[in-house]
Design a protein around this motif. Sequence first.
Motif, PDB file in Angstrom:
ATOM      1  N   LEU A 140       0.929  -1.132  -0.090  1.00 49.47           N
ATOM      2  CA  LEU A 140      -0.023   0.187   0.126  1.00 49.47           C
ATOM      3  C   LEU A 140       0.722   1.144   0.108  1.00 49.47           C
ATOM      4  N   ALA A 141       2.069   1.406   0.373  1.00 44.86           N
ATOM      5  CA  ALA A 141       3.035   2.374   0.477  1.00 44.86           C
ATOM      6  C   ALA A 141       4.188   2.092  -0.619  1.00 44.86           C
ATOM      7  N   ALA A 142       4.055   1.253  -1.525  1.00 46.20           N
ATOM      8  CA  ALA A 142       4.969   1.126  -2.391  1.00 46.20           C
ATOM      9  C   ALA A 142       4.535   1.729  -3.952  1.00 46.20           C
ATOM     10  N   TYR A 143       5.712   2.095  -4.501  1.00 47.39           N
ATOM     11  CA  TYR A 143       5.380   2.600  -5.842  1.00 47.39           C
ATOM     12  C   TYR A 143       6.040   1.724  -6.773  1.00 47.39           C
ATOM     13  N   THR A 144       5.057   0.885  -7.363  1.00 42.14           N
ATOM     14  CA  THR A 144       5.318  -0.358  -8.173  1.00 42.14           C
ATOM     15  C   THR A 144       4.324  -0.847  -9.015  1.00 42.14           C
ATOM     16  N   GLY A 145       4.552  -1.645 -10.091  1.00 41.98           N
ATOM     17  CA  GLY A 145       3.503  -2.003 -10.859  1.00 41.98           C
ATOM     18  C   GLY A 145       3.555  -3.560 -10.443  1.00 41.98           C
ATOM     19  N   LEU A 146       2.510  -4.160 -11.413  1.00 39.65           N
ATOM     20  CA  LEU A 146       2.422  -5.716 -11.387  1.00 39.65           C
ATOM     21  C   LEU A 146       1.742  -6.220 -10.243  1.00 39.65           C
ATOM     22  N   TYR A 147       1.186  -5.371  -9.125  1.00 41.25           N
ATOM     23  CA  TYR A 147       0.243  -5.828  -7.924  1.00 41.25           C
ATOM     24  C   TYR A 147      -0.855  -4.992  -7.993  1.00 41.25           C
ATOM     25  N   SER A 148      -1.381  -4.438  -9.254  1.00 39.90           N
ATOM     26  CA  SER A 148      -2.666  -3.532  -9.380  1.00 39.90           C
ATOM     27  C   SER A 148      -3.452  -4.155  -8.411  1.00 39.90           C
ATOM     28  N   THR A 149      -4.069  -5.238  -8.853  1.00 36.85           N
ATOM     29  CA  THR A 149      -5.066  -5.803  -8.136  1.00 36.85           C
ATOM     30  C   THR A 149      -5.163  -6.341  -6.622  1.00 36.85           C
ATOM     31  N   TYR A 150      -3.726  -6.786  -6.302  1.00 32.73           N
ATOM     32  CA  TYR A 150      -3.479  -7.066  -5.040  1.00 32.73           C
ATOM     33  C   TYR A 150      -3.454  -6.047  -4.085  1.00 32.73           C
ATOM     34  N   ALA A 151      -2.378  -5.073  -4.327  1.00 32.09           N
ATOM     35  CA  ALA A 151      -2.618  -3.793  -3.539  1.00 32.09           C
ATOM     36  C   ALA A 151      -3.844  -3.038  -3.700  1.00 32.09           C
ATOM     37  N   GLY A 152      -4.247  -2.891  -4.927  1.00 36.33           N
ATOM     38  CA  GLY A 152      -5.602  -2.197  -5.111  1.00 36.33           C
ATOM     39  C   GLY A 152      -6.548  -2.632  -4.360  1.00 36.33           C
ATOM     40  N   ALA A 153      -7.205  -3.957  -4.196  1.00 41.60           N
ATOM     41  CA  ALA A 153      -7.762  -4.486  -3.401  1.00 41.60           C
ATOM     42  C   ALA A 153      -7.754  -4.320  -2.015  1.00 41.60           C
ATOM     43  N   LYS A 154      -6.674  -4.370  -1.495  1.00 41.01           N
ATOM     44  CA  LYS A 154      -6.220  -4.273  -0.116  1.00 41.01           C
ATOM     45  C   LYS A 154      -6.371  -2.670   0.402  1.00 41.01           C
ATOM     46  N   SER A 155      -6.245  -1.559  -0.668  1.00 45.34           N
ATOM     47  CA  SER A 155      -6.168  -0.415  -0.276  1.00 45.34           C
ATOM     48  C   SER A 155      -7.495   0.146   0.436  1.00 45.34           C
ATOM     49  N   PRO A 156      -8.566  -0.291  -0.164  1.00 43.41           N
ATOM     50  CA  PRO A 156      -9.794  -0.067   0.569  1.00 43.41           C
ATOM     51  C   PRO A 156      -9.981  -0.148   1.918  1.00 43.41           C
ATOM     52  N   VAL A 157      -9.338  -1.199   2.461  1.00 46.29           N
ATOM     53  CA  VAL A 157      -9.101  -1.753   3.986  1.00 46.29           C
ATOM     54  C   VAL A 157      -8.904  -0.827   4.730  1.00 46.29           C
ATOM     55  N   GLU A 158      -7.941   0.251   4.204  1.00 49.54           N
ATOM     56  CA  GLU A 158      -7.443   1.294   5.118  1.00 49.54           C
ATOM     57  C   GLU A 158      -8.522   2.002   5.443  1.00 49.54           C
ATOM     58  N   HIS A 159      -9.408   2.449   4.641  1.00 48.13           N
ATOM     59  CA  HIS A 159     -10.598   3.220   5.072  1.00 48.13           C
ATOM     60  C   HIS A 159     -11.781   2.613   5.713  1.00 48.13           C
ATOM     61  N   PHE A 160     -12.033   1.350   5.401  1.00 48.92           N
ATOM     62  CA  PHE A 160     -12.907   0.558   6.023  1.00 48.92           C
ATOM     63  C   PHE A 160     -12.419   0.555   7.468  1.00 48.92           C
ATOM     64  N   THR A 161     -11.095   0.293   7.705  1.00 44.44           N
ATOM     65  CA  THR A 161     -10.603   0.595   9.244  1.00 44.44           C
ATOM     66  C   THR A 161     -10.834   1.806   9.881  1.00 44.44           C
ATOM     67  N   ARG A 162     -10.754   2.925   9.033  1.00 46.55           N
ATOM     68  CA  ARG A 162     -11.009   4.180   9.752  1.00 46.55           C
ATOM     69  C   ARG A 162     -12.368   4.516   9.939  1.00 46.55           C
ATOM     70  N   ALA A 163     -13.292   4.050   8.855  1.00 46.08           N
ATOM     71  CA  ALA A 163     -14.735   4.138   9.093  1.00 46.08           C
ATOM     72  C   ALA A 163     -15.251   3.503  10.199  1.00 46.08           C
ATOM     73  N   ALA A 164     -14.893   2.276  10.371  1.00 45.58           N
ATOM     74  CA  ALA A 164     -15.225   1.362  11.261  1.00 45.58           C
ATOM     75  C   ALA A 164     -14.957   1.826  12.905  1.00 45.58           C
ATOM     76  N   SER A 165     -13.716   2.138  12.850  1.00 50.00           N
ATOM     77  CA  SER A 165     -13.296   2.565  14.041  1.00 50.00           C
ATOM     78  C   SER A 165     -13.973   3.558  14.570  1.00 50.00           C
ATOM     79  N   LYS A 166     -14.374   4.615  13.676  1.00 48.80           N
ATOM     80  CA  LYS A 166     -15.081   5.788  14.091  1.00 48.80           C
ATOM     81  C   LYS A 166     -16.573   5.670  14.625  1.00 48.80           C
ATOM     82  N   GLU A 167     -16.944   4.390  13.722  1.00 49.87           N
ATOM     83  CA  GLU A 167     -18.467   4.143  14.256  1.00 49.87           C
ATOM     84  C   GLU A 167     -18.641   3.192  15.453  1.00 49.87           C
ATOM     85  N   PHE A 168     -17.657   2.215  15.552  1.00 49.21           N
ATOM     86  CA  PHE A 168     -17.725   1.234  16.581  1.00 49.21           C
ATOM     87  C   PHE A 168     -17.065   1.917  17.953  1.00 49.21           C
ATOM     88  N   GLY A 169     -16.405   3.020  17.671  1.00 50.40           N
ATOM     89  CA  GLY A 169     -15.650   3.673  19.076  1.00 50.40           C
ATOM     90  C   GLY A 169     -16.525   3.855  20.220  1.00 50.40           C
TER      91      GLY A 169
END
Length: 251
Positions: free
Chosen positions: A148-177
């Motif tokens: 998620l913090a790399a500047y690289t090719g070839l992992y577009s679907t792996y890093a791309g699909a994991k990246s929304p989880v950062e926001h899911f984590t923020r949103a869930a923490s705010k709502e469940f806190g």
Amino acid sequence: MARNDLKGKVVLIAGGAKNLGGLLSRSFAEKGANLAIHYNSEGARVDAEKTLADVKAAGAKAFLFQGDLTKVANVTKFFDEAVATLGGIDIAVNTVGMVLKKPFVETTEAEYDTMFAVNSKAAYFFLQEAGKKLNDNGKVCTIVTSLLAAYTGLYSTYAGAKSPVEHFTRAASKEFGARGISVTAVAPGPMDTPFFYPAETKDSVSYHTAASALGGLTNIKDIAPLVEFLVTDGWWITGQTIFANGGYTTR
């Protein structure tokens, strides 16, 4: 009860049969927790049954759940069975992930759909069920990737699909806190497990091994204590993604 006291706590682990998930299952059991252990397919059954035997030998109450967590009904069933069997859930850890290393222009629609189902959709609904089913003051942690913090090719679907989880984590923490529930994500570097090697070549393994400032691939034994800390004494950390990779990537 001290926040770091796991005795009698119930820990639910998605992908808890082997590799990092298996290590966490055993470690939590040794510290007195009871376990709900998920595994995805028949191919992991032998590992799952070995892990179950080990955690029971450590004195834990535990059960196995097999299911494809890209199907929301299975996520719901897993949480429901943990509540019914073990009396509630205090900690939920999601280690599920799938890697695809492929050029952007060669990725198929089917590969895209599968990668986002495993890495993003399953993570979203895992967090949703945790928000519904965890006991007050519960803890949730999801494993993502240091790409998620790399500047690289070839992992577009792996890093791309994991990246929304950062926001899911923020949103869930705010709502469940308000219920005292902390929500975090951990982003390891390339881990020295069978999960890593199939997508790589000899040269790329050498590169990843040399890329971290501290040298070498990430060892699951260095990640498990961090996850355990975040769901015990480190509960005050919430909404954050922690990069634990020996200096492989940083922000």
